[in-house]
Scaffold this active site. Structure first.
Site, PDB file in Angstrom:
ATOM      1  N   TYR A 118     -16.294 -19.934  10.799  1.00 39.16           N
ATOM      2  CA  TYR A 118     -15.814 -21.222  10.275  1.00 39.16           C
ATOM      3  C   TYR A 118     -16.057 -21.248   8.766  1.00 39.16           C
ATOM      4  CZ  TYR A 118     -15.672 -26.138   8.984  1.00 39.16           C
ATOM      5  OH  TYR A 118     -15.370 -27.316   8.355  1.00 39.16           O
ATOM      6  N   GLU A 206      -9.970 -26.225   5.045  1.00 36.24           N
ATOM      7  CA  GLU A 206     -10.769 -25.892   6.223  1.00 36.24           C
ATOM      8  C   GLU A 206     -10.067 -24.779   6.999  1.00 36.24           C
ATOM      9  OE1 GLU A 206     -13.242 -28.394   9.461  1.00 36.24           O
ATOM     10  OE2 GLU A 206     -11.085 -28.694   9.572  1.00 36.24           O
TER      11      GLU A 206
END
Length: 397
Positions: A118, A206
């Site tokens: 992530y 993101e």
């Protein structure tokens, strides 16, 4: 301004970030053509069909599926295009899918097992610095990781004046447990990602997941990008990426009218001037036992035309049971605002079917109150904050 995945990837690619390649399509037939073209360009045998909506968690709602042949590409695309996709980040109604991204399969076999990470870049408002947030737990909701295993989330703060430094990119790669070719790939990826965030004037990048492929390539498999609206004048090409189909139609209409409007789930409409006063007014409504139905800032102008437009926007929400107008007459005189409210009310006629409470403070506030009280309309005036709150409470009872 939110972007679709494929648009975010276009920006990433323009700054040298390796991406999972794909082609957007709005019909099943176009999806098949895209799959054929993608196979020619990349050699991929399988294709991932991804719904393009402004919401995360698409896979959980059935919006991301793997197609192993062209027949499945057509079938899956036909099922996804036009569906109301419900995810953890949408309302119960979901969002209509107007297009899909046909992407290459990047989870191919090789010497090593693929790994997911992530990574996001955003502003840390507490320190005034940009921040890279990253974790070894890619592919999962970062909120769940933060709650259950917070020690697996790392952050790296970057001074905007210097930009990301080489040692910081290496630190990210090291904390992710990488070595060899993958380590070098990750340092390049992180540096390019930060550059994309900085140069595009974004408020959020993101990537979940960032993938280390079986042959140690590092790439963005997904891309959630939010651009700073205030900087779009520097990026005309990015401004053209706005997809109004994904936005609240009332908010789109308000923007075109030059009004700052945010739709909320309440029963009292708000019309104010100034963001600070708007926040205070919303608190006032909650203290009076109601819930704000919207945030609406009319700015420094409140003539009859602008007030009428504001009323029409508020009344598009059938949950609204009352409207509270709270204006400070500094730039604009209160009596002009009051006259604008009276004129707008008369112009709209029966379209206004809920009580209106008006609190005007500032220049000529006494004249404004007299105008409201003598209008003969279903409009009540107030002078003090508490008085306005009491009147809101009374009409909601």
């Amino acid at each position: 301004m939110n972007l679709h995945e494929y648009q975010g990837k276009e920006i990433l690619n323009s700054f040298g970030v390796r991406i999972q390649r794909g082609i957007v399509a709005d019909t099943p037939e176009a999806a098949v053509d895209a799959a054929k073209k993608l196979t020619e360009e990349t050699g991929t045998g399988w294709h991932v069909i991804k719904a393009q909506v402004h919401a995360g968690g698409r896979g959980k709602g059935g919006g991301v599926k793997l197609a192993k042949n062209l027949q499945e590409v057509e079938k899956i695309s036909g099922e996804i295009i036009g569906m109301q996709l419900v995810t953890p980040q949408t309302s119960a109604e979901g969002k209509k899918v107007n297009q899909v991204l046909v992407a290459e399969d990047v989870y191919y076999p090789g010497d090593n097992e693929p790994e997911e990470y992530y990574m996001s870049v955003l502003l840390n408002r507490g320190t005034g610095k940009n921040m890279i947030m990253y974790s070894t737990e890619g592919g999962m909701d970062i909120e769940t990781v933060a709650e259950e295993t917070p020690h697996l989330i790392f952050t790296e703060e970057i001074d905007p004046a210097t930009g990301i430094l080489p040692f910081q990119a290496r630190k990210v790669a090291f904390n992710l447990g990488l070595s060899g070719a993958a380590f070098k790939e990750m340092t390049k990826f992180v540096t390019a990602l930060y550059t994309a965030y900085d140069k595009s004037d974004s408020s959020l990048f993101e990537i979940n997941p960032v993938l280390k492929t079986s042959d140690d390539k590092i790439m963005a498999v997904d891309a959630k990008v939010t651009l700073d609206d205030n900087a779009l004048y520097r990026h005309k090409d990015y401004a053209d990426m706005r997809d109004e189909r994904e936005e609240n139609p009332t908010e789109v209409e308000a923007k075109k009218a030059g009004l700052n409007y945010v739709d909320l789930d309440g029963n009292v409409g708000c019309m104010v001037n100034g963001a600070g006063l708007a926040m205070a007014t919303m608190d006032l409504i909650k203290q009076a036992g109601g819930e704000p139905a919207n945030f609406l800032d009319v700015g420094g102008t409140a003539d009859a035309k602008r007030v009428e437009e504001a009323f029409r926007l508020i009344l598009k929400d059938d949950k609204v049971e009352a409207i509270l107008v709270n204006i400070f007459g500094g730039i604009v005189r209160c009596d002009r605002v009051a006259q604008g409210i009276v004129d707008a009310y008369k112009n709209m006629g029966d379209a206004i079917n809920v009580p209106i409470i008006v609190r005007l403070q500032g220049t000529n506030a006494d004249v404004a109150k007299e105008l409201i009280d003598s209008s003969g309309l279903n409009v009540e005036s107030a002078v003090q904050f508490q008085e306005a709150a009491d009147k809101v409470q009374k009409v909601l009872a």
